[in-house]
Design a protein around this motif. Structure first.
Motif, PDB file in Angstrom:
ATOM      1  N   UNK A  98      65.884  59.297  64.982  1.00 54.92           N
ATOM      2  CA  UNK A  98      65.533  60.691  65.294  1.00 54.92           C
ATOM      3  C   UNK A  98      64.021  60.907  65.416  1.00 54.92           C
ATOM      4  N   UNK A  99      63.344  59.993  66.072  1.00 53.94           N
ATOM      5  CA  UNK A  99      61.911  60.146  66.321  1.00 53.94           C
ATOM      6  C   UNK A  99      61.006  59.674  65.206  1.00 53.94           C
ATOM      7  N   UNK A 100      61.569  59.140  64.128  1.00 46.15           N
ATOM      8  CA  UNK A 100      60.761  58.614  63.032  1.00 46.15           C
ATOM      9  C   UNK A 100      60.927  57.107  62.943  1.00 46.15           C
ATOM     10  N   UNK A 101      59.831  56.437  62.656  1.00 41.83           N
ATOM     11  CA  UNK A 101      59.809  54.990  62.520  1.00 41.83           C
ATOM     12  C   UNK A 101      59.472  54.659  61.069  1.00 41.83           C
ATOM     13  N   UNK A 102      60.186  53.695  60.480  1.00 40.07           N
ATOM     14  CA  UNK A 102      59.969  53.345  59.069  1.00 40.07           C
ATOM     15  C   UNK A 102      59.878  51.832  58.916  1.00 40.07           C
ATOM     16  N   UNK A 103      59.005  51.393  57.989  1.00 38.05           N
ATOM     17  CA  UNK A 103      58.858  49.977  57.667  1.00 38.05           C
ATOM     18  C   UNK A 103      58.139  49.837  56.339  1.00 38.05           C
ATOM     19  N   UNK A 115      55.753  51.822  51.611  1.00 38.37           N
ATOM     20  CA  UNK A 115      56.602  52.169  52.746  1.00 38.37           C
ATOM     21  C   UNK A 115      55.809  53.086  53.674  1.00 38.37           C
ATOM     22  N   UNK A 116      56.124  52.983  54.940  1.00 40.86           N
ATOM     23  CA  UNK A 116      55.480  53.780  55.966  1.00 40.86           C
ATOM     24  C   UNK A 116      56.553  54.522  56.746  1.00 40.86           C
ATOM     25  N   UNK A 117      56.303  55.785  57.015  1.00 40.92           N
ATOM     26  CA  UNK A 117      57.144  56.582  57.894  1.00 40.92           C
ATOM     27  C   UNK A 117      56.193  57.301  58.840  1.00 40.92           C
ATOM     28  N   UNK A 118      56.494  57.223  60.135  1.00 42.88           N
ATOM     29  CA  UNK A 118      55.600  57.883  61.089  1.00 42.88           C
ATOM     30  C   UNK A 118      56.371  58.388  62.295  1.00 42.88           C
ATOM     31  N   UNK A 119      55.744  59.355  62.958  1.00 44.77           N
ATOM     32  CA  UNK A 119      56.166  59.762  64.286  1.00 44.77           C
ATOM     33  C   UNK A 119      54.942  59.600  65.181  1.00 44.77           C
ATOM     34  N   UNK A 120      54.940  60.243  66.323  1.00 48.61           N
ATOM     35  CA  UNK A 120      53.828  60.063  67.258  1.00 48.61           C
ATOM     36  C   UNK A 120      52.518  60.681  66.768  1.00 48.61           C
ATOM     37  N   UNK A 124      51.787  68.020  60.810  1.00 48.87           N
ATOM     38  CA  UNK A 124      52.347  67.704  59.497  1.00 48.87           C
ATOM     39  C   UNK A 124      53.588  68.556  59.229  1.00 48.87           C
ATOM     40  N   UNK A 125      53.540  69.825  59.579  1.00 46.05           N
ATOM     41  CA  UNK A 125      54.695  70.701  59.381  1.00 46.05           C
ATOM     42  C   UNK A 125      55.898  70.203  60.178  1.00 46.05           C
ATOM     43  N   UNK A 126      55.689  69.787  61.418  1.00 45.22           N
ATOM     44  CA  UNK A 126      56.771  69.254  62.246  1.00 45.22           C
ATOM     45  C   UNK A 126      57.322  67.952  61.652  1.00 45.22           C
ATOM     46  N   UNK A 127      56.442  67.124  61.141  1.00 48.64           N
ATOM     47  CA  UNK A 127      56.839  65.863  60.516  1.00 48.64           C
ATOM     48  C   UNK A 127      57.711  66.139  59.291  1.00 48.64           C
ATOM     49  N   UNK A 128      57.295  67.074  58.468  1.00 45.33           N
ATOM     50  CA  UNK A 128      58.073  67.437  57.280  1.00 45.33           C
ATOM     51  C   UNK A 128      59.450  67.957  57.665  1.00 45.33           C
TER      52      UNK A 128
END
Length: 85
Positions: free
Chosen positions: A31-36, A44-49, A71-75
């Motif tokens: 759903x648009x988030x990348x994790x590793x 751990x890392x979680x990111x979007x664009x 940040x609000x959209x990411x949350x």
């Protein structure tokens, strides 16, 4: 998540991305988030664009972003994944 990051929440979302996301190289994408994780698994890392969250040992965390609305959209994305899966 305005002042403090809830470690259980972050780790739960991370696991949901890994469980339900599509693996692409060393990443999982959902759903648009990348994790590793880093090489030892302690961070751990979680990111979007537009935002990256680095969450590590002893609940230390750091957000990288340019605008507060990013940040609000990411949350919102984190909360949506938590509720959906």
């Amino acid at each position: 998540m305005k002042n403090e990051v809830d470690s259980r929440f972050v780790l739960a979302v991370f696991e949901k991305i890994r469980e339900h996301g599509k693996q692409q190289d060393e990443y999982h994408v959902l759903d648009g988030l990348k994790a590793w994780t880093d090489f030892d698994g302690y961070t751990v890392f979680i990111e979007d664009a537009q935002v990256q969250l680095r969450f590590g040992f002893h609940n230390q965390y750091h957000f990288e972003y340019d605008k507060s609305e990013h940040l609000e959209q990411f949350e919102k994305k984190l909360k949506q994944i938590d509720e959906k899966y």
